[in-house]
Design a protein around this motif. Structure first.
Motif, PDB file in Angstrom:
ATOM      1  N   LEU A 213      95.182  53.854   6.631  1.00  0.00           N
ATOM      2  CA  LEU A 213      96.463  54.202   7.243  1.00  0.00           C
ATOM      3  C   LEU A 213      96.426  53.981   8.748  1.00  0.00           C
ATOM      4  N   VAL A 214      95.285  54.217   9.366  1.00  0.00           N
ATOM      5  CA  VAL A 214      95.137  53.948  10.798  1.00  0.00           C
ATOM      6  C   VAL A 214      95.411  52.476  11.077  1.00  0.00           C
ATOM      7  N   ASP A 215      94.888  51.601  10.208  1.00  0.00           N
ATOM      8  CA  ASP A 215      95.113  50.166  10.383  1.00  0.00           C
ATOM      9  C   ASP A 215      96.599  49.832  10.315  1.00  0.00           C
ATOM     10  N   VAL A 216      97.302  50.453   9.368  1.00  0.00           N
ATOM     11  CA  VAL A 216      98.741  50.211   9.210  1.00  0.00           C
ATOM     12  C   VAL A 216      99.504  50.707  10.438  1.00  0.00           C
ATOM     13  N   VAL A 217      99.195  51.925  10.863  1.00  0.00           N
ATOM     14  CA  VAL A 217      99.875  52.519  12.013  1.00  0.00           C
ATOM     15  C   VAL A 217      99.628  51.695  13.271  1.00  0.00           C
ATOM     16  N   LEU A 218      98.373  51.258  13.464  1.00  0.00           N
ATOM     17  CA  LEU A 218      98.029  50.467  14.640  1.00  0.00           C
ATOM     18  C   LEU A 218      98.774  49.135  14.636  1.00  0.00           C
ATOM     19  N   LYS A 219      98.841  48.490  13.463  1.00  0.00           N
ATOM     20  CA  LYS A 219      99.545  47.212  13.343  1.00  0.00           C
ATOM     21  C   LYS A 219     101.025  47.380  13.680  1.00  0.00           C
ATOM     22  N   ASP A 220     101.656  48.436  13.146  1.00  0.00           N
ATOM     23  CA  ASP A 220     103.071  48.693  13.433  1.00  0.00           C
ATOM     24  C   ASP A 220     103.289  48.960  14.916  1.00  0.00           C
ATOM     25  N   TYR A 221     102.364  49.702  15.515  1.00  0.00           N
ATOM     26  CA  TYR A 221     102.482  50.044  16.940  1.00  0.00           C
ATOM     27  C   TYR A 221     102.402  48.775  17.796  1.00  0.00           C
ATOM     28  N   ILE A 222     101.428  47.923  17.478  1.00  0.00           N
ATOM     29  CA  ILE A 222     101.240  46.686  18.249  1.00  0.00           C
ATOM     30  C   ILE A 222     102.455  45.773  18.098  1.00  0.00           C
ATOM     31  N   GLU A 223     102.944  45.619  16.858  1.00  0.00           N
ATOM     32  CA  GLU A 223     104.089  44.743  16.632  1.00  0.00           C
ATOM     33  C   GLU A 223     105.343  45.279  17.317  1.00  0.00           C
ATOM     34  N   ASN A 224     105.461  46.596  17.371  1.00  0.00           N
ATOM     35  CA  ASN A 224     106.580  47.219  18.077  1.00  0.00           C
ATOM     36  C   ASN A 224     106.529  46.859  19.564  1.00  0.00           C
ATOM     37  N   LYS A 225     105.345  46.974  20.158  1.00  0.00           N
ATOM     38  CA  LYS A 225     105.174  46.648  21.575  1.00  0.00           C
ATOM     39  C   LYS A 225     105.426  45.163  21.830  1.00  0.00           C
ATOM     40  N   GLN A 226     104.937  44.307  20.919  1.00  0.00           N
ATOM     41  CA  GLN A 226     105.133  42.868  21.079  1.00  0.00           C
ATOM     42  C   GLN A 226     106.608  42.497  21.016  1.00  0.00           C
ATOM     43  N   ALA A 227     107.344  43.147  20.130  1.00  0.00           N
ATOM     44  CA  ALA A 227     108.774  42.873  20.005  1.00  0.00           C
ATOM     45  C   ALA A 227     109.513  43.257  21.283  1.00  0.00           C
ATOM     46  N   TRP A 228     109.172  44.424  21.838  1.00  0.00           N
ATOM     47  CA  TRP A 228     109.776  44.851  23.102  1.00  0.00           C
ATOM     48  C   TRP A 228     109.475  43.844  24.210  1.00  0.00           C
ATOM     49  N   ALA A 229     108.227  43.363  24.243  1.00  0.00           N
ATOM     50  CA  ALA A 229     107.833  42.409  25.276  1.00  0.00           C
ATOM     51  C   ALA A 229     108.661  41.126  25.181  1.00  0.00           C
ATOM     52  N   GLU A 230     108.923  40.673  23.946  1.00  0.00           N
ATOM     53  CA  GLU A 230     109.739  39.466  23.748  1.00  0.00           C
ATOM     54  C   GLU A 230     111.158  39.660  24.292  1.00  0.00           C
ATOM     55  N   LEU A 231     111.763  40.802  23.948  1.00  0.00           N
ATOM     56  CA  LEU A 231     113.136  41.070  24.385  1.00  0.00           C
ATOM     57  C   LEU A 231     113.217  41.238  25.903  1.00  0.00           C
ATOM     58  N   GLU A 232     112.255  41.943  26.465  1.00  0.00           N
ATOM     59  CA  GLU A 232     112.228  42.147  27.923  1.00  0.00           C
ATOM     60  C   GLU A 232     112.045  40.813  28.645  1.00  0.00           C
ATOM     61  N   HIS A 233     111.176  39.958  28.102  1.00  0.00           N
ATOM     62  CA  HIS A 233     110.909  38.669  28.739  1.00  0.00           C
ATOM     63  C   HIS A 233     112.164  37.792  28.734  1.00  0.00           C
ATOM     64  N   TYR A 234     112.854  37.737  27.593  1.00  0.00           N
ATOM     65  CA  TYR A 234     114.062  36.923  27.512  1.00  0.00           C
ATOM     66  C   TYR A 234     115.160  37.500  28.398  1.00  0.00           C
ATOM     67  N   ASN A 235     115.250  38.814  28.445  1.00  0.00           N
ATOM     68  CA  ASN A 235     116.260  39.477  29.269  1.00  0.00           C
ATOM     69  C   ASN A 235     116.064  39.154  30.744  1.00  0.00           C
ATOM     70  N   THR A 236     114.807  38.990  31.147  1.00  0.00           N
ATOM     71  CA  THR A 236     114.476  38.739  32.553  1.00  0.00           C
ATOM     72  C   THR A 236     114.536  37.256  32.908  1.00  0.00           C
ATOM     73  N   THR A 237     114.024  36.403  32.005  1.00  0.00           N
ATOM     74  CA  THR A 237     113.857  34.979  32.332  1.00  0.00           C
ATOM     75  C   THR A 237     114.824  34.045  31.614  1.00  0.00           C
TER      76      THR A 237
END
Length: 305
Positions: A213-237
């Protein structure tokens, strides 16, 4: 569910919406769990609805010939409650307007007397010996109650999507890349999965279960952060960053779409074999990806037949 095939046929004839089809697939006893997770991330597009119809038919053993017949015919709306609204001042008549539609369209200043009175009667509001200034507040109250009910029924992921579109206005623009719209669904899904699974860690007693379950939670957390980074990057650039795992999946699906039909058939066979082998090895993450590619390839082949 008494008769899954009948339910799917009913959906194909009378619904064919993404939300309705996804809810139906979730109830099927023969559903594919990996595909079910993927569907939660699909955006409302004609291509995804076509894929959804294909997967529903496949899950209940409905012949492709019948699927084509049902999907080529227009959707037939049923169970619509019609309001018998009399002619307004212009003499026109609103045939086929549903009760909810008519109530949502009600306006205290612009609705004609005949129209409002007919609507009140349809709603069971007393109209006999009552004037406009007595009936109109009842209609307005009924309208407010309907709006509140409909807002309460909006799924959590839709509400989250609305908030994201407020935060990132480019998501509303016509030239917004489709990949970023898909990313919004990915972001919402990974966050919901993280929120659901994280508290369960405290309830687990066996180390093996906790680690999984730790692996699942960690994967979801990382993908959540990556998705935010994509949206923030496009919003800025105004440029797509393209580092989220979703982009790799989209690129592979594009490759599959471009295949000639004989090669596409070979691809399906290879994917089926690879999925079988990887399931035996317990490589769940790779199997999930390959099942996405298989579903995409099968839907593409079905369109060509």
């Amino acid at each position: 569910m008494k008769d899954p095939k009948a339910e799917v046929i009913h959906y194909l004839k009378h619904d064919r919406t993404l939300l309705g089809g996804r809810n139906l697939y979730n109830q099927l006893p023969t559903k594919n769990l990996a595909l079910q997770r993927q569907m939660a991330r699909w955006t409302d597009s004609a291509i995804n609805i076509e894929r959804l119809c294909y997967e529903l038919a496949k899950a209940v053993g409905l012949e492709q010939r019948l699927l084509k017949i049902y999907t080529q015919n227009p959707v037939v709306q049923i169970n619509a409650i019609e309001v018998d609204i009399d002619t307004d001042d212009t003499g026109s008549k609103d045939d086929g307007t549903t009760l909810d539609d008519a109530l949502l369209a009600f306006d205290t200043e612009n609705t004609k007397w005949n129209t409002g009175k007919a609507l009140a009667k349809a709603l069971g509001i007393k109209t006999s010996r009552r004037k406009k200034n007595e009936i109109w507040p009842d209609l307005e109250e009924a309208r407010r109650a309907l709006v509140a009910k409909q807002l309460a029924e909006i799924p959590g992921e839709v509400k989250a999507s609305i908030k994201l579109r407020d935060q990132f206005p480019f998501l509303r623009e016509k030239d917004c890349p489709d990949s970023l719209k898909l990313l919004v669904n990915e972001l919402i899904t990974s966050y919901e999965d993280f929120k659901d699974n994280q508290p369960k860690l405290h309830d687990l007693l066996q180390d093996d279960e906790a680690k999984a379950l730790v692996d699942v939670v960690l994967k979801d957390y990382i993908e959540n952060k990556q998705a935010w980074a994509e949206l923030e990057h496009y919003n800025t650039t105004g440029q797509v960053l393209g580092e989220h795992p979703l982009f790799e999946i989209l690129e592979e699906k594009e490759r599959i779409t471009r295949l000639e039909t004989p090669d596409l058939a070979k691809e399906i066979k290879n994917l089926e074999n690879n999925i079988g082998r990887n399931k035996k090895k317990g490589n769940t993450e790779l199997v999930d990806k390959q099942e996405q590619y298989l579903a995409h390839a099968q839907a593409e082949l079905a369109k060509r037949s």
